[in-house]
Design a protein around this motif. Structure first.
Motif, mmCIF file in Angstrom:
data_model
loop_
_atom_site.group_PDB
_atom_site.id
_atom_site.type_symbol
_atom_site.label_atom_id
_atom_site.label_comp_id
_atom_site.label_asym_id
_atom_site.label_seq_id
_atom_site.Cartn_x
_atom_site.Cartn_y
_atom_site.Cartn_z
ATOM 1 N N GLY A 277 0.605 -1.203 -0.219
ATOM 2 C CA GLY A 277 -0.257 0.227 -0.026
ATOM 3 C C GLY A 277 0.297 1.429 -0.297
ATOM 4 O O GLY A 277 1.267 1.377 1.075
ATOM 5 N N LEU A 278 0.754 2.003 -1.414
ATOM 6 C CA LEU A 278 1.661 3.137 -0.990
ATOM 7 C C LEU A 278 1.027 4.490 -2.154
ATOM 8 O O LEU A 278 0.153 4.332 -3.032
ATOM 9 C CB LEU A 278 2.980 2.662 -2.297
ATOM 10 C CG LEU A 278 4.160 3.996 -2.061
ATOM 11 C CD1 LEU A 278 5.069 3.785 -1.144
ATOM 12 C CD2 LEU A 278 4.686 3.462 -3.273
ATOM 13 N N LYS A 279 1.545 5.175 -0.737
ATOM 14 C CA LYS A 279 0.508 7.303 -1.762
ATOM 15 C C LYS A 279 1.915 7.180 -2.656
ATOM 16 O O LYS A 279 3.109 7.821 -2.217
ATOM 17 C CB LYS A 279 -0.047 7.645 -1.070
ATOM 18 C CG LYS A 279 0.133 8.964 -1.844
ATOM 19 C CD LYS A 279 -1.269 9.441 -0.384
ATOM 20 C CE LYS A 279 -1.248 11.058 -1.396
ATOM 21 N NZ LYS A 279 -2.283 12.727 -0.093
ATOM 22 N N THR A 280 1.592 7.341 -3.597
ATOM 23 C CA THR A 280 2.430 7.553 -4.625
ATOM 24 C C THR A 280 2.512 9.339 -4.606
ATOM 25 O O THR A 280 1.966 9.715 -5.109
ATOM 26 C CB THR A 280 2.392 7.215 -5.909
ATOM 27 O OG1 THR A 280 1.729 8.037 -6.881
ATOM 28 C CG2 THR A 280 2.532 5.561 -6.246
ATOM 29 N N PRO A 281 4.042 9.787 -5.342
ATOM 30 C CA PRO A 281 4.013 11.544 -5.543
ATOM 31 C C PRO A 281 2.429 12.002 -5.754
ATOM 32 O O PRO A 281 1.915 12.848 -5.178
ATOM 33 C CB PRO A 281 5.858 11.382 -5.840
ATOM 34 C CG PRO A 281 6.541 10.723 -5.491
ATOM 35 C CD PRO A 281 5.218 8.914 -6.232
ATOM 36 N N ASP A 282 2.321 10.700 -7.430
ATOM 37 C CA ASP A 282 1.010 11.893 -7.949
ATOM 38 C C ASP A 282 0.028 11.799 -7.591
ATOM 39 O O ASP A 282 -0.952 12.396 -7.864
ATOM 40 C CB ASP A 282 1.418 11.724 -9.239
ATOM 41 C CG ASP A 282 1.330 9.629 -9.770
ATOM 42 O OD1 ASP A 282 0.878 9.212 -8.515
ATOM 43 O OD2 ASP A 282 0.838 9.200 -10.147
ATOM 44 N N GLY A 283 0.000 11.336 -5.919
ATOM 45 C CA GLY A 283 -1.118 11.345 -4.879
ATOM 46 C C GLY A 283 -1.745 9.785 -6.109
ATOM 47 O O GLY A 283 -3.183 9.232 -5.417
#
Ligand code: GLU
Length: 276
Positions: free
Chosen positions: A49-55
């Motif tokens: 589960g990862l929130k990436t820099p682009d949201g």
């Protein structure tokens, strides 16, 4: 214009309360009947589960949650993702802040006093992550003279304290990503949690060549989907969705897509044990 603001707010509040009543009083965001569903995941665990820099959100837990939501009648665009740190998962569920939690969340008897689970949908094992050039830690007992990082409210921290290495100098933090800087600059000697999580960190571009997994199987961690205690209807629906995800090939696809890059050798899909 300004005068109308209060009236508009009052009208909006009235509409909201009417809507809530129409939905049978279940007004929580994660509740039934609305167009949105709130799901708890981790935001800082690459591969899971990862929130990436682009949201946007990526990982195996995200894919499982998206599949299950679809089976419950929600499109991906109707999902609201809620960060669910290890120590907060039971509370988020009990308070109704989320409809369910898919966050490397091991099924345990202790947790089942407070929440119910569907699944399991994945089997991982507790392991250690150490610096690539450190050969002094090869088994759990070696940790007794070491500084170890883990996360509050996790089975990993509890296992270390209770059985694996009770004398280890354990630093418990809020999320696993916080341990990585410490491991790199030698504030700690090892990070312990599930191998599925550790493999994701070790494979990250910025960490390449810096860390290695010890390759131990210190526990069995059966990941379940946490839900409100007593909601057997939701539990059966989620179990049915998980069974379908495995049989139609989507489970394997998600495993390959999310763990492939980390070269993580996963266990086969576990049998559903909860709620039957
Ligand atoms: N699976 C373990 C647990 O649920 C460790 C991973 C985590 O903290 O999310 O406690």
């Amino acid at each position: 214009m300004k005068l109308h603001k209060a009236t508009a707010a009052a009208a909006a509040a009235l509409v909201l309360s009417l809507t809530a009543t129409a939905c049978g009083g279940d007004s929580d965001e994660g509740g039934d009947g609305g167009d949105k569903i709130t799901i708890g995941i981790k935001f800082d665990q690459p591969g899971l589960g990862l929130k990436t820099p682009d949201g946007s959100f990526a990982g195996f837990d995200v894919d499982v949650a998206t599949y299950v939501a679809k089976e419950l009648g929600y499109d991906a665009k109707d999902i609201v993702w809620k960060e669910s740190p290890s120590a907060e998962r039971e509370n988020l569920i009990s308070n109704g802040d989320v409809k369910f939690v898919v966050a490397s969340y091991s099924i345990t008897d202790e947790r089942k006093q407070k929440v119910d689970f569907a699944g399991p949908y994945f089997l991982a094992h507790q392991d250690l992550l150490v610096r690539a050039d450190d050969n002094s830690i090869t088994k759990a007992e070696d940790l007794n003279s070491k500084k170890l990082c883990s996360v509050t409210g996790s089975t990993s921290a509890q296992n270390v304290k209770e059985k694996l290495a009770p004398k280890a100098d354990l630093q418990a933090v809020g999320g696993y990503s916080e341990c990585l800087t410490g491991l790199e600059n030698k504030a700690v000697d090892a990070l312990t949690t599930d191998n599925s999580i550790l493999a994701g960190y070790a494979a990250q571009k910025e960490h390449q060549g810096k860390f290695k997994l010890a390759g131990l199987k210190l526990s069995d961690e059966n990941y379940g989907i946490g839900l409100k205690k007593g909601d057997t209807e939701l539990q059966s629906k989620i179990n049915a969705a998980l069974t379908k995800m495995e049989s139609d090939g989507s489970w394997q696809k998600a495993v390959t897509a999310n763990f492939g890059p980390a070269n993580y050798k996963n266990e086969p899909a576990p049998k559903i044990t909860e709620g039957s």
